[in-house]
Design a protein around this motif. Structure first.
Motif, mmCIF file in Angstrom:
data_model
loop_
_atom_site.group_PDB
_atom_site.id
_atom_site.type_symbol
_atom_site.label_atom_id
_atom_site.label_comp_id
_atom_site.label_asym_id
_atom_site.label_seq_id
_atom_site.Cartn_x
_atom_site.Cartn_y
_atom_site.Cartn_z
ATOM 1 N N PRO A 52 0.813 -1.219 0.000
ATOM 2 C CA PRO A 52 0.000 0.000 0.000
ATOM 3 C C PRO A 52 0.853 1.280 0.000
ATOM 4 N N GLY A 53 2.017 1.223 0.624
ATOM 5 C CA GLY A 53 2.921 2.376 0.605
ATOM 6 C C GLY A 53 3.450 2.656 -0.794
ATOM 7 N N ILE A 54 3.823 1.609 -1.510
ATOM 8 C CA ILE A 54 4.281 1.754 -2.901
ATOM 9 C C ILE A 54 3.146 2.303 -3.762
ATOM 10 N N ILE A 55 1.935 1.810 -3.554
ATOM 11 C CA ILE A 55 0.774 2.302 -4.305
ATOM 12 C C ILE A 55 0.555 3.787 -4.019
ATOM 13 N N ALA A 56 0.669 4.174 -2.754
ATOM 14 C CA ALA A 56 0.495 5.596 -2.396
ATOM 15 C C ALA A 56 1.534 6.468 -3.093
ATOM 16 N N ILE A 57 2.777 5.998 -3.118
ATOM 17 C CA ILE A 57 3.846 6.770 -3.759
ATOM 18 C C ILE A 57 3.619 6.879 -5.264
ATOM 19 N N ILE A 58 3.324 5.765 -5.908
ATOM 20 C CA ILE A 58 3.217 5.760 -7.369
ATOM 21 C C ILE A 58 1.925 6.422 -7.843
ATOM 22 N N ILE A 59 0.794 5.938 -7.351
ATOM 23 C CA ILE A 59 -0.478 6.440 -7.874
ATOM 24 C C ILE A 59 -0.757 7.853 -7.380
ATOM 25 N N PHE A 60 -0.751 8.046 -6.066
ATOM 26 C CA PHE A 60 -1.148 9.344 -5.533
ATOM 27 C C PHE A 60 -0.007 10.355 -5.520
ATOM 28 N N GLY A 61 1.202 9.899 -5.271
ATOM 29 C CA GLY A 61 2.340 10.823 -5.303
ATOM 30 C C GLY A 61 2.695 11.231 -6.720
ATOM 31 N N LEU A 62 3.063 10.269 -7.533
ATOM 32 C CA LEU A 62 3.459 10.555 -8.916
ATOM 33 C C LEU A 62 2.276 11.096 -9.719
ATOM 34 N N GLY A 63 1.104 10.523 -9.521
ATOM 35 C CA GLY A 63 -0.078 10.989 -10.249
ATOM 36 C C GLY A 63 -0.374 12.456 -9.990
ATOM 37 N N ASN A 64 -0.264 12.888 -8.740
ATOM 38 C CA ASN A 64 -0.527 14.283 -8.416
ATOM 39 C C ASN A 64 0.624 15.203 -8.828
ATOM 40 N N ILE A 65 1.830 14.678 -8.903
ATOM 41 C CA ILE A 65 2.937 15.473 -9.464
ATOM 42 C C ILE A 65 2.655 15.749 -10.942
ATOM 43 N N ILE A 66 2.187 14.743 -11.659
ATOM 44 C CA ILE A 66 1.833 14.926 -13.071
ATOM 45 C C ILE A 66 0.674 15.918 -13.193
ATOM 46 N N ALA A 67 -0.325 15.791 -12.322
ATOM 47 C CA ALA A 67 -1.457 16.724 -12.336
ATOM 48 C C ALA A 67 -0.973 18.146 -12.072
ATOM 49 N N ALA A 68 -0.059 18.319 -11.121
ATOM 50 C CA ALA A 68 0.484 19.648 -10.831
ATOM 51 C C ALA A 68 1.253 20.180 -12.035
ATOM 52 N N PHE A 69 2.015 19.326 -12.690
ATOM 53 C CA PHE A 69 2.761 19.747 -13.880
ATOM 54 C C PHE A 69 1.804 20.308 -14.944
ATOM 55 N N PHE A 70 0.720 19.584 -15.216
ATOM 56 C CA PHE A 70 -0.246 20.059 -16.203
ATOM 57 C C PHE A 70 -0.937 21.339 -15.744
ATOM 58 N N SER A 71 -1.149 21.477 -14.437
ATOM 59 C CA SER A 71 -1.784 22.689 -13.920
ATOM 60 C C SER A 71 -0.886 23.907 -14.090
ATOM 61 N N PHE A 72 0.417 23.725 -13.901
ATOM 62 C CA PHE A 72 1.355 24.837 -14.027
ATOM 63 C C PHE A 72 1.737 25.126 -15.480
ATOM 64 N N LYS A 73 1.531 24.154 -16.361
ATOM 65 C CA LYS A 73 1.885 24.321 -17.767
ATOM 66 C C LYS A 73 0.975 25.387 -18.380
ATOM 67 N N LYS A 74 1.563 26.382 -18.989
ATOM 68 C CA LYS A 74 0.814 27.552 -19.458
ATOM 69 C C LYS A 74 0.039 27.306 -20.752
ATOM 70 N N ASP A 75 0.501 26.429 -21.603
ATOM 71 C CA ASP A 75 -0.144 26.264 -22.906
ATOM 72 C C ASP A 75 -0.849 24.914 -23.056
ATOM 73 N N GLY A 76 -1.294 24.353 -21.944
ATOM 74 C CA GLY A 76 -1.918 23.038 -21.986
ATOM 75 C C GLY A 76 -3.366 23.073 -22.443
ATOM 76 N N ASN A 77 -3.817 21.962 -22.988
ATOM 77 C CA ASN A 77 -5.208 21.783 -23.367
ATOM 78 C C ASN A 77 -5.895 20.993 -22.248
ATOM 79 N N ARG A 78 -6.884 21.576 -21.624
ATOM 80 C CA ARG A 78 -7.599 20.984 -20.488
ATOM 81 C C ARG A 78 -6.646 20.650 -19.334
ATOM 82 N N PRO A 79 -5.946 21.627 -18.823
ATOM 83 C CA PRO A 79 -4.959 21.364 -17.770
ATOM 84 C C PRO A 79 -5.576 20.876 -16.455
ATOM 85 N N TRP A 80 -6.837 21.079 -16.252
ATOM 86 C CA TRP A 80 -7.543 20.671 -15.034
ATOM 87 C C TRP A 80 -7.945 19.205 -15.066
#
Length: 132
Positions: A52-80
């Motif tokens: 469960p710790g590995i799942i938390a790191i990969i899915i929720f940690g990495l997944g939300n880092i990717i989500a943050a990247f798209f949120s900060f990206k200025k020229d993205g399509n549907r960044p939300w």
């Protein structure tokens, strides 16, 4: 619009850091999670908190880092979009946790609120994105 997306990106980053921190604690220290009832492990398909710790790191940690990247990206399509997906996975995961464990604890309520905030912020950004 940029202020909305920056707010969402900051929230995604906070969720990611929390997930990574918690996942590392679950993977590296049995003492922290030994306080949880032993019967919880009998209700899930895991023998320890490592997976469960590995799942938390990969899915929720990495997944939300990717989500943050798209949120900060200025020229993205549907960044939300990635943020609403991560918030929905978080929400559904917490609901399943309550169903499987058959009980609530304080962090469950906090995580449920965090997932609803993430979904709400994503919808708020979508509304701003549609109005531009």
């Amino acid at each position: 619009m940029n202020k909305r997306m920056n707010l969402l990106g900051i929230f995604d980053s906070i969720i990611a850091l929390g997930a990574i921190y918690t996942g590392v604690m679950m993977v590296g220290s049995k003492a922290v999670f030994s306080k949880f009832p032993d019967e919880w492990l009998s209700k899930v398909p895991f023998e320890s908190w490592f997976i469960p710790g590995i799942i938390a790191i990969i899915i929720f940690g990495l997944g939300n880092i990717i989500a943050a990247f798209f949120s900060f990206k200025k020229d993205g399509n549907r960044p939300w979009l990635f943020s609403v997906v991560m918030g929905s996975i978080f929400f559904v995961g917490i609901i399943f946790q309550v169903i499987i464990l058959e009980e609530w604890y304080l962090a469950t309520l906090e995580f449920l609120i965090f997932s609803m905030i993430q979904i709400s912020l994503s919808i708020y950004c979508f509304a701003g994105y549609r109005n531009r």
